[in-house]
Structure formats: C-alpha cells, structure tokens
Design a protein around this motif. Structure first.
Motif, PDB file in Angstrom:
ATOM      1  N   LEU B  40      68.451 -29.507  -4.892  1.00  0.00           N
ATOM      2  CA  LEU B  40      67.776 -29.631  -5.988  1.00  0.00           C
ATOM      3  C   LEU B  40      66.939 -30.774  -6.131  1.00  0.00           C
ATOM      4  CD1 LEU B  40      70.047 -28.112  -8.946  1.00  0.00           C
ATOM      5  CD2 LEU B  40      67.929 -27.398  -7.990  1.00  0.00           C
ATOM      6  N   ASP B  41      67.163 -31.802  -5.086  1.00  0.00           N
ATOM      7  CA  ASP B  41      66.601 -33.161  -4.827  1.00  0.00           C
ATOM      8  C   ASP B  41      65.047 -32.890  -4.883  1.00  0.00           C
ATOM      9  OD1 ASP B  41      65.331 -35.547  -4.361  1.00  0.00           O
ATOM     10  OD2 ASP B  41      67.436 -36.282  -4.036  1.00  0.00           O
ATOM     11  N   PRO B  42      64.028 -33.162  -5.737  1.00  0.00           N
ATOM     12  CA  PRO B  42      62.751 -32.883  -5.513  1.00  0.00           C
ATOM     13  C   PRO B  42      62.165 -33.493  -4.323  1.00  0.00           C
ATOM     14  CG  PRO B  42      62.927 -34.535  -7.272  1.00  0.00           C
ATOM     15  CD  PRO B  42      64.525 -33.897  -6.875  1.00  0.00           C
ATOM     16  N   GLY B  43      62.704 -34.780  -3.831  1.00  0.00           N
ATOM     17  CA  GLY B  43      62.241 -35.101  -2.446  1.00  0.00           C
ATOM     18  C   GLY B  43      62.871 -34.521  -1.318  1.00  0.00           C
ATOM     19  N   MET B  44      63.926 -33.894  -1.308  1.00  0.00           N
ATOM     20  CA  MET B  44      64.384 -33.431  -0.262  1.00  0.00           C
ATOM     21  C   MET B  44      64.141 -32.332   0.278  1.00  0.00           C
ATOM     22  SD  MET B  44      67.243 -35.516   0.934  1.00  0.00           S
ATOM     23  CE  MET B  44      68.621 -34.579   1.516  1.00  0.00           C
ATOM     24  N   THR B  45      63.507 -32.004   1.560  1.00  0.00           N
ATOM     25  CA  THR B  45      63.142 -30.544   1.915  1.00  0.00           C
ATOM     26  C   THR B  45      64.194 -29.828   2.706  1.00  0.00           C
ATOM     27  OG1 THR B  45      62.174 -31.446   4.046  1.00  0.00           O
ATOM     28  CG2 THR B  45      60.848 -31.589   1.976  1.00  0.00           C
ATOM     29  N   GLN B  46      63.832 -28.595   3.211  1.00  0.00           N
ATOM     30  CA  GLN B  46      64.765 -28.162   3.945  1.00  0.00           C
ATOM     31  C   GLN B  46      64.785 -28.505   5.186  1.00  0.00           C
ATOM     32  OE1 GLN B  46      66.511 -25.353   3.368  1.00  0.00           O
ATOM     33  NE2 GLN B  46      67.126 -24.968   5.361  1.00  0.00           N
ATOM     34  N   LYS B  47      63.822 -29.291   5.761  1.00  0.00           N
ATOM     35  CA  LYS B  47      63.784 -29.910   7.203  1.00  0.00           C
ATOM     36  C   LYS B  47      64.742 -31.104   6.974  1.00  0.00           C
ATOM     37  CE  LYS B  47      60.672 -27.134   8.865  1.00  0.00           C
ATOM     38  NZ  LYS B  47      61.116 -26.147   9.803  1.00  0.00           N
ATOM     39  N   ASP B  48      64.796 -31.928   5.997  1.00  0.00           N
ATOM     40  CA  ASP B  48      65.439 -33.036   5.800  1.00  0.00           C
ATOM     41  C   ASP B  48      67.037 -32.483   5.793  1.00  0.00           C
ATOM     42  OD1 ASP B  48      63.738 -34.985   5.537  1.00  0.00           O
ATOM     43  OD2 ASP B  48      63.478 -34.714   3.202  1.00  0.00           O
ATOM     44  N   VAL B  49      67.335 -31.576   5.157  1.00  0.00           N
ATOM     45  CA  VAL B  49      68.507 -31.061   5.265  1.00  0.00           C
ATOM     46  C   VAL B  49      68.872 -30.611   6.486  1.00  0.00           C
ATOM     47  CG1 VAL B  49      70.317 -29.162   4.420  1.00  0.00           C
ATOM     48  CG2 VAL B  49      68.592 -30.254   2.746  1.00  0.00           C
ATOM     49  N   GLU B  50      68.110 -29.800   7.097  1.00  0.00           N
ATOM     50  CA  GLU B  50      68.442 -29.616   8.620  1.00  0.00           C
ATOM     51  C   GLU B  50      68.593 -30.786   9.683  1.00  0.00           C
ATOM     52  OE1 GLU B  50      65.222 -27.031   9.720  1.00  0.00           O
ATOM     53  OE2 GLU B  50      65.927 -25.403   8.228  1.00  0.00           O
ATOM     54  N   ARG B  51      67.852 -31.783   9.477  1.00  0.00           N
ATOM     55  CA  ARG B  51      67.864 -33.115  10.332  1.00  0.00           C
ATOM     56  C   ARG B  51      69.312 -33.699  10.053  1.00  0.00           C
ATOM     57  NH1 ARG B  51      67.138 -37.971   8.012  1.00  0.00           N
ATOM     58  NH2 ARG B  51      66.201 -37.115   6.230  1.00  0.00           N
ATOM     59  N   LEU B  52      69.651 -33.786   8.637  1.00  0.00           N
ATOM     60  CA  LEU B  52      70.921 -34.326   8.189  1.00  0.00           C
ATOM     61  C   LEU B  52      72.214 -33.599   8.962  1.00  0.00           C
ATOM     62  CD1 LEU B  52      70.454 -35.362   4.606  1.00  0.00           C
ATOM     63  CD2 LEU B  52      70.799 -36.841   6.399  1.00  0.00           C
ATOM     64  N   ALA B  53      72.066 -32.184   8.981  1.00  0.00           N
ATOM     65  CA  ALA B  53      73.038 -31.467   9.575  1.00  0.00           C
ATOM     66  C   ALA B  53      73.231 -31.549  10.939  1.00  0.00           C
ATOM     67  CB  ALA B  53      72.522 -29.787   9.143  1.00  0.00           C
ATOM     68  N   ALA B  54      71.986 -31.725  11.479  1.00  0.00           N
ATOM     69  CA  ALA B  54      71.995 -32.050  12.992  1.00  0.00           C
ATOM     70  C   ALA B  54      72.817 -33.234  13.344  1.00  0.00           C
ATOM     71  CB  ALA B  54      70.757 -32.116  13.700  1.00  0.00           C
ATOM     72  N   GLN B  55      72.488 -34.554  12.315  1.00  0.00           N
ATOM     73  CA  GLN B  55      73.185 -35.794  12.457  1.00  0.00           C
ATOM     74  C   GLN B  55      74.631 -35.850  12.190  1.00  0.00           C
ATOM     75  OE1 GLN B  55      70.439 -37.945  10.004  1.00  0.00           O
ATOM     76  NE2 GLN B  55      69.111 -38.543  11.559  1.00  0.00           N
ATOM     77  N   LEU B  56      75.033 -35.011  11.692  1.00  0.00           N
ATOM     78  CA  LEU B  56      76.408 -34.797  11.059  1.00  0.00           C
ATOM     79  C   LEU B  56      77.246 -33.933  12.186  1.00  0.00           C
ATOM     80  CD1 LEU B  56      76.138 -35.045   7.240  1.00  0.00           C
ATOM     81  CD2 LEU B  56      77.224 -36.539   8.523  1.00  0.00           C
ATOM     82  N   GLY B  57      76.241 -33.307  12.792  1.00  0.00           N
ATOM     83  CA  GLY B  57      77.151 -32.487  13.912  1.00  0.00           C
ATOM     84  C   GLY B  57      77.346 -30.980  13.300  1.00  0.00           C
ATOM     85  N   LEU B  58      76.940 -30.770  12.061  1.00  0.00           N
ATOM     86  CA  LEU B  58      77.303 -29.411  11.374  1.00  0.00           C
ATOM     87  C   LEU B  58      76.561 -28.419  12.130  1.00  0.00           C
ATOM     88  CD1 LEU B  58      77.103 -30.860   7.861  1.00  0.00           C
ATOM     89  CD2 LEU B  58      79.142 -29.840   8.815  1.00  0.00           C
ATOM     90  N   ASN B  59      75.745 -28.323  12.847  1.00  0.00           N
ATOM     91  CA  ASN B  59      74.878 -27.351  13.423  1.00  0.00           C
ATOM     92  C   ASN B  59      75.425 -26.863  14.722  1.00  0.00           C
ATOM     93  OD1 ASN B  59      74.155 -29.611  14.882  1.00  0.00           O
ATOM     94  ND2 ASN B  59      72.055 -29.189  14.937  1.00  0.00           N
ATOM     95  N   ARG B  60      76.734 -27.278  15.131  1.00  0.00           N
ATOM     96  CA  ARG B  60      77.184 -26.970  16.593  1.00  0.00           C
ATOM     97  C   ARG B  60      77.891 -25.576  16.281  1.00  0.00           C
ATOM     98  NH1 ARG B  60      80.368 -32.239  17.619  1.00  0.00           N
ATOM     99  NH2 ARG B  60      80.771 -31.998  15.632  1.00  0.00           N
ATOM    100  N   PRO B  61      78.314 -24.971  17.221  1.00  0.00           N
ATOM    101  CA  PRO B  61      79.473 -23.792  17.072  1.00  0.00           C
ATOM    102  C   PRO B  61      80.665 -24.273  16.218  1.00  0.00           C
ATOM    103  CG  PRO B  61      78.272 -23.905  19.248  1.00  0.00           C
ATOM    104  CD  PRO B  61      77.894 -25.030  18.514  1.00  0.00           C
ATOM    105  N   LEU B  62      81.137 -23.376  15.410  1.00  0.00           N
ATOM    106  CA  LEU B  62      82.332 -23.711  14.783  1.00  0.00           C
ATOM    107  C   LEU B  62      83.449 -24.213  15.973  1.00  0.00           C
ATOM    108  CD1 LEU B  62      83.206 -24.272  11.917  1.00  0.00           C
ATOM    109  CD2 LEU B  62      84.023 -21.867  12.018  1.00  0.00           C
TER     110      LEU B  62
END
Lengths: 556, 316
Positions: B40-62
């Motif tokens: 809901l953050d007006p300045g955060m885009t889907q791309k920002d969220v994906e970037r952060l997911a990659a940095q936190l390692g959340l996009n790797r297989p479970l």
C-alpha cells in the motif's frame, strides 16, 4: 506561516502567501495559538521534561534509507535531517540545505535536468564530526546500491553524475526532468558517510540499531518490544529541541492504547490514533486535547477495471450512486471521516474542490443500469451479454468497521440487482500478490496516493504502472486513460506550482468521471495529547505526528 | 539412566527436524509474506518488492531456503529478523526475561493457591468452600483472560487508581518496587486460569490418594489426620502435578499472548504475535524451534523428577 517559512524558502513571497492561503488559515494560525512556531524555539532554555508517544506498531528500522514502515518515520524525523522538510501547508522548507532550489534561483536548470544544492556549514553529526556534501553524495549512492535493502528508489534512479562541488555544495544531473523529486527528498534522510562507508555490509551495520544523525534528538536506548527513548541534542543547529526525552512506547492493542491515554501513561496518542468509536468520549476527557486531523489516506471502493463486470462506465456510475456515503460516515464511523470525490487530500494545494458532488440515489442507479441494458435475470441478478453483475469484495479481515461497511453495501447492491460476495483476507495476504498483481474483483482500501505533498500520482494511475501487465508501479485498478497518462507525464516535468495545479485539477476531473475506484471519504485521525504539551502541529504531508517533535514543549 | 537419556535425545532430534520442516513449509506456503505490508506504500512499486525479495533470499526455491536455514541453525546461527536485521537469538533473549518474570510469578501464585484450594476442597468435599472453589474454577476457565484483564484495569486502575494500567515498569523509574507494582495485576489475572487448572487437578489427585489402602492403614494405626495429609497424601497427589508442570514449561516460556497484549508486557507472547503479523519468518521459526525444544526438555525433566521422587518408577 512563521517568519522562517516566509523568508528562508525560495518561493517568492507571493508564491508562499498563495500556497499558505490554500493550505488553510488554520494551519497558519495554529502554530501561533500554540505558543511557539512549528519548527522553531524562541528561547535558549535547556530542554526539560519527557513526552511519551504511544504507538500501535513497534518502530524497528532506524536506518532511514532501509525499507521500513510508517511508525519508523517518527524516529527518523527526530534523529535525522533531510535536505528539505515539508511544512503543514505543503511548502518545501530548507533543512540541511540553505535554500530550496528552483528554476528562478538557479538551483534547478530551466530544462529541469541540472540540480545544485547549497548546504549549511554549521551542522554536526551526533558524534561531533562535521556534516558535508560528501554525506549527501554517499546517501544518494547508497540508495541505488543494488546490494542495499533500500526503501523507495523511484526518483533516485534518475540521478546521475553526483558532484561534490565543495563541502557545502552538491550538484547532479537528472536523467529526465522530474519535479516530484523535491518532495521525495523531503523523505530522504541523510546518513553519515564516515560511519557507514567502513561497513562491509550496510544492511547489517551496527549503525542500523544505534543510529547517528544530525537531528534534534540523539539515540538513547531501545528495549525491544517495549519502548525506545531519544534524548535532546543540545548542539542541534536549528532551534530546538525543548524536551529532554522523547519516548516512543509500543502498545499493540488499540483499546489498551486509548486506556493508557486515559490513565495518563502516554502523553500523546500516535498511530493508529484513537478509534472513531472512542472519539465522542475522548473529547470529554479532562486535561486532554483531542482533535480531528486530516490524513492523506482516503478510503475507496476499488474496482479491478479488467473484470468484465466493471469495464462499462455505467456500472461503475450505478454502483457509486448506490453508495450512501453519509450514512456510512455518520452511522458507522461516528462522523470522523469526511466524504470526498478525489484521491487528493483536501489540505493539498492541488485539491480540486470543483468536482461533481456524489448523490446517493438508488432510483437513478437502477435507471443507469436499465438504460445500459443490464437486465435482471431469474435469480434477480442483472446480466448483460452473458456477464452477471456479480463480484467479490475483499478487505482486511479483523477490521470490524470495514466489515460493517461491506455488509451495508451488500444489502444496498442487492436492492439494485447486483450481487456482492464478501471474502476477506488477513493483511499479509491481502496486500501481497492479491493486491499487487490485481487478482481481486473489488476491495475496500484506505490508501495514500502522494509522497510528501507532491501531486504526482503516476505510480497509481498511469497505464505504464499496471504491475499485472508488466508495469513498474501500483496501478492496481488497471486504469488506463491516454489523456491521464499524458497529463501525468507533463505534470512530472513541470516545476511551476500554478501550472501543475491546472494539470492535476484535470487529472482529478478525469478520474472522478472514469471512476476506476469509487471514492468514499478522506480519513481523519483522532489525535489526542495532554493539554500541557504545546507546539504539536499536525502535518498531513508527513506520515508521522512526531514530524516536529523538536518544537514540542511542556507548558511551564 | 544414561541409556534412557541417549534414547530420548535421538528421538528428540528427529522430532525437532519434523517440526521444523512442517513449520517452515506451512509458514512459507502462506500467501503474502513479509513484504506484503509494503503493497500500500505509494512509493513502493512491484519492482521494489521483487528487488527486496531477491535481497532477502525469498525468491529461492523453498527447499533451498529450508536447507540454508537448517544448516545455519546447526552451526548456532538462528538467522536474522526480517524486520530489523537483529539476530533471532538476541530478539528471543530480549523478550525472554519479561515473560519469565510474569509467568514465573503467576505460576508460583497459581501453584501455591491451586494446591491449597485443591487439597482443602478434597478434604472438605461438598462443603461450601468446595462448591465455591468449583464454581470459581468454572468461571475462571470459561471467561476469556483479556476480559478479566480489561475489567481489572477498569476497576483497579481507572476507578480506584491502585495499580498501573499496564507496562512492565515506569519508564525512567524501574526500581524493584516499581516492577512489583506493575506485576500485581497482570500476574493475578494470568494466574486465575492456572489456579483453576491446578486446583481441579490437585483436588482429584488428593481424593485419589485419600482413597488408597495405605491411607486407611495409616488411619488404622492412629496417625493424625494432619500427619496423614502432609506426609502421605500431598506427596502422592503432587506426583501427577509434576507431569503437569513439565508439560506447562513451554507454555510458560512462550508466554501469555493475550495477557501480554492487554498489559503491554514486552514478552515472548507478543513477540510471537508481532512476528506472525509481519511474517517475520526467521523469528517465527526461531520461536517454534525454541518451543519444541522446551516441550522435549519439559517432558524429560518431568520424567527424571518423577523417577527421583517415586522410587517405584525406573527409567531406562
């Protein structure tokens, strides 16, 4: 506003006065009524006393450049400074910079591409080291470091060739003209190069737990899960602070938060403020000041424009006409929110007050649907070309007021021959892919469109911002209107506030006409504090009630 | 005994692995995740969220995420909180003391009061006291704790002003007296349920012990009622209580979710709720493993204590 506002801003006197007038007389008068100016102190007395701010969420991220939530802003605004600040009237004021750059004073080139900022020479970090342009350069570069868990990168991604001209001057080039960047910079707090550059990994630096800033308050201590305490910075370059200790106390339960306000354990109720159902009682409490403060968030009935039910304007118009906003605001929300026709906060310089007023009229709603050829089927639900006028509405579960609104609307829509099913989800599920990738039919949502006070809403309404179609932004309604797109592109390149106002007035007209979402009302925060605290001035252009804690003081 | 311990230890490790796999899978399969709150953050885009997911390692297989987490755990690294980046063990440690203080006090109150009420109820069966204790226990078990908490705050804080509305201490004070003052209401509210449980168990266990043959023998020998009660009945009746206490150990440490929220107590219960709310997987997993270890440990301690107290039971 104050002497400071009128003279140190780089807006001309006329500009400033005009903006202030639109910002509302209340904002002008309030600081003086409260005894001291918003951002200034009038005496050099030693800071005394303590203010405890009760918060419903725990502040946990203290590096202001890292991804964080709203309540963290209260800490950031107190510990750090940005190049600029935004005042309650939406006027950008210098903070670490000595003036606000614009095309008239040469701070921004005519084409909007070259920016030059002059900085104060009397600022020191809390550890005594001098602040300089090197810190600003380091900050802007850190935000774009791909390994760093940055918060928002929009705007910053356009910055190129940052040059430290001197310790008190910095310049850069923008990849394209982007007027909202000034607003973005009011939420970009500058971090110390001399501490963070030594860290191998800035994501896990000790600084992130014990921050060092230039702000009016220094880091005190944090007891995880309980509270954090900031202490006055006696060497602050600006006026203030007046209180010796600023405490952010974490109270997760909203009822308990209010109870502790009543019992006097907290001096000021911060986010999520006092609930509407307590507003009536709170106003009667002795030695407490309770006020309604407009927020930038507004509640809307959001539609997914790619769903066949909502593609036709007639349907959206009919649904809007069938919403009894006044009954919802008064009956369910105790009269706290203010009905609105737009996404722009009414305190904004860019708020368009001339939009067509909504009228609750069920007969008209039926008429619109009849004329558009939506005919009731055997089950009573209207249909057209094989599409039934039936959809699911979602909101965050556990929000009893919103759930009541849903039930109220469900009943009204039934009278219209429209079927609305309710399926609510936990917040962590709701605002994930379901929202971000437009997997919903419709949702009831309270959202903010602006960053700071800038009217740019490209991220929410431009057709290239539809994430579900591979776009970069959060246009979750999947709204697409070429005229709006063109206006938003133009608005982002235009620096003159008057010219921009015309642009965003028109954007609001078009959005009000197209109804990609049905605007319900602008939220008001029920803010409360002990009557002994002076200097509290609401600022709807920031996300925190503690934006000017440096001006707070206890009445002697 | 050592064979018993070794056996238990190997079983426990298998149990912990199973618990961790189930916990990790369920947690990560929930839609949303730790970054959903920024939707809901007006300045955060889907791309920002994906970037952060990659940095936190959340996009790797479970399964890779799980193995990575488990391998770190084996080496003593419980991971770092997604919220603030601090170590999970440190986060748990910061909240542990608060919970121990609250739960320790309320458990002590509950055991003392519950034991006394239970024994007195059994020895004075069907007396007015017994009826009152039974009804009281039913009420305490039926009414939600938060209701008692809110009523307590309303009466003793807002109306009478005797005790604080909540919090563990007054910020800036923190003396022993101040801690005790803040401890009174939450520990009493929390102990209500436990008094009810303990008194019911103790009543049954005492009645059971009273009906044993050796009590009749003792009575026949002319041993005084008081001596019978203290020497023979209480000791025997307390045996099942040890098991109960062992089983309660994890609940003691994972805290009283509701009470901690109502009384703004910075303990483990609130940490668990907060971490779930933020989908802070590393902390939730840390708490899960911590609780699982306590369950295993609690049962083990109970077994050993019972064997020590009751020579008839032999482990091995």
């Amino acid at each position: 506003m104050t002497k400071r506002s009128a003279t140190t801003s780089n807006y001309s006197r006329r500009d400033a006065l005009r903006m202030a007038a639109f910002g509302g007389a209340a904002g002008l008068i309030a600081p003086h009524l409260l005894g001291k100016p918003v951002l200034a102190r009038t005496s050099s007395a030693k800071p005394t006393g303590r203010v405890i701010v009760g918060l419903g969420q725990e502040p946990t991220v203290f590096n202001p450049l890292m991804v964080h939530i709203e309540v963290d802003d209260g800490v950031h605004f107190s510990v750090f400074d940005a190049l600029f600040r935004i005042d309650p009237q939406g006027v950008v004021q210098p903070n670490l910079a000595v003036e606000v750059p614009n095309q008239k004073n040469g701070g921004i080139s005519e084409d909007g591409l070259k920016w030059r900022i002059r900085l104060r020479d009397d600022v020191r970090w809390h550890d005594g080291k001098p602040f300089s342009a090197e810190d600003v350069k380091f900050t802007l570069e850190l935000i774009m470091n791909p390994n760093f868990r940055s918060w928002r990168t929009a705007g910053h991604a356009l910055v190129r060739d940052i040059t430290v001209v001197s310790p008190t001057e910095i310049a850069w080039r923008m990849e394209e003209a982007f007027a909202p960047y000034l607003s973005f910079l009011t939420e970009t707090f500058i971090v110390p190069k001399h501490i963070l550059e030594k860290e191998a990994n800035q994501n896990s630096a000790a600084f992130n737990q014990i921050p060092v800033g230039t702000g009016p308050f220094k880091w005190g201590q944090r007891v995880a899960g309980d509270y954090l305490e900031l202490v006055a910075n006696p060497d602050y370059f600006g006026e203030g602070p007046h209180i010796e200790r600023l405490v952010f106390k974490y109270i997760p339960d909203i009822t308990v938060l209010y109870t502790q306000f009543k019992s006097g354990d907290v001096d000021l109720v911060g986010q999520p403020y006092i609930t509407p159902d307590h507003y009536g009682e709170a106003k009667t409490l002795a030695s407490r000041v309770v006020t309604l403060v407009p927020r930038t968030a507004f509640e809307s009935f959001y539609l997914n424009m790619e769903r066949p039910q909502f593609k036709e304007l007639a349907v959206r118009e009919a649904l809007y006409a069938a919403i009894d906003k006044e009954a919802i605001a008064q009956g369910l929300y105790y009269g706290v929110p203010a009905p609105t026709e737009t996404f722009m906060p009414r305190q904004s310089f860019y708020y368009n007050p001339n939009l067509p007023a909504h009228e609750y009229n069920l007969d008209r709603a039926r008429q619109i649907l009849d004329q558009a050829g939506w005919v009731p089927g055997r089950d009573g639900v209207r249909a057209k070309s094989g599409v039934r006028l039936s959809f699911v509405n979602s909101t965050t579960s556990g929000d009893p007021l919103r759930e009541q609104v849903q039930q109220f609307l469900q009943q009204t829509f039934t009278q219209l021959g429209v079927e609305m099913k309710i399926s609510n989800l936990p917040a962590a599920v709701m605002w994930g892919e379901f929202w971000q990738k437009s997997q919903f039919d419709s949702v009831i949502v309270g959202s903010t469109y602006l960053i700071g006070a800038d009217p740019d809403v490209t991220n929410r309404l431009h057709s290239r911002s539809i994430a579900a179609m591979g776009g970069r932004g959060s246009n979750n309604a999947q709204y697409s209107n070429p005229e709006v797109d063109a206006l938003l592109d133009k608005g982002a390149r235009t620096f003159d506030p008057e010219a921009r106002r015309a642009i965003y007035y028109r954007v609001q007209e078009l959005v009000r006409r197209d109804l990609p979402f049905l605007p319900l009302y602008q939220n008001n925060a029920v803010q409360g504090h002990k009557s002994g605290i002076s200097g509290i001035v609401p600022n709807g252009n920031t996300r925190t009630e503690s934006w000017n804690a440096l001006a707070w003081h206890w009445a002697s | 005994m050592s064979r018993f311990l070794l056996n238990r230890l190997s079983q426990s490790i298998v149990l912990l692995v199973i618990v961790s796999i189930i916990g990790f899978t369920v947690l990560n399969l929930m839609p949303g995740g730790p970054l959903a709150q920024f939707g809901l953050d007006p300045g955060m885009t889907q791309k920002d969220v994906e970037r952060l997911a990659a940095q936190l390692g959340l996009n790797r297989p479970l399964w890779i995420q799980y193995l990575d987490w488990a391998w770190r755990l084996v080496r003593g690294d419980w991971g770092h909180s997604f919220r603030d980046g601090s170590s999970v063990l440190a986060v748990i440690g910061q909240h542990l003391l608060a919970t121990l203080l609250l739960m320790g006090t309320s458990t002590a109150v509950a055991i003392a009061a519950g034991t006394w009420i239970g024994i007195r109820g059994a020895t004075h069966r069907y007396s007015l006291f017994d009826y009152c204790a039974t009804v009281g226990a039913m009420v305490a078990l039926s009414v939600p704790t938060f209701w008692f908490g809110l009523i307590g705050i309303y009466i003793f804080t807002l109306k009478l002003g005797w005790v604080p509305a909540g919090n563990m201490y007054t910020i800036g004070d923190g003396s022993v007296l101040d801690y005790l003052h803040h401890l009174i209401l939450p520990s009493l509210v929390l102990s209500l349920v436990h008094v009810a449980i303990w008194s019911r168990y103790m009543r049954t266990a005492t009645l059971d012990a009273l009906s044993q043959d050796f009590i009749k023998t003792a009575r026949a020998k002319g041993v005084s009622e008081r001596r019978i009660l203290l020497k023979h009945v209480v000791g025997n009746a307390l045996l099942p209580m040890i098991t109960l206490a062992g089983m309660q150990l994890p609940s003691i440490l994972t805290g009283a979710l509701v009470t901690e929220t109502v009384f703004t107590w910075p303990g483990m219960g609130r940490l668990f709720l907060d971490s779930l709310g933020y989908s802070d997987y590393p902390v939730v997993m840390g708490l899960l493993i911590f609780s699982a270890i306590l369950v295993v440990l609690g049962n083990l301690i109970a077994d050993i204590v019972i064997a020590t107290v009751d020579p008839r039971i032999r482990l091995g």
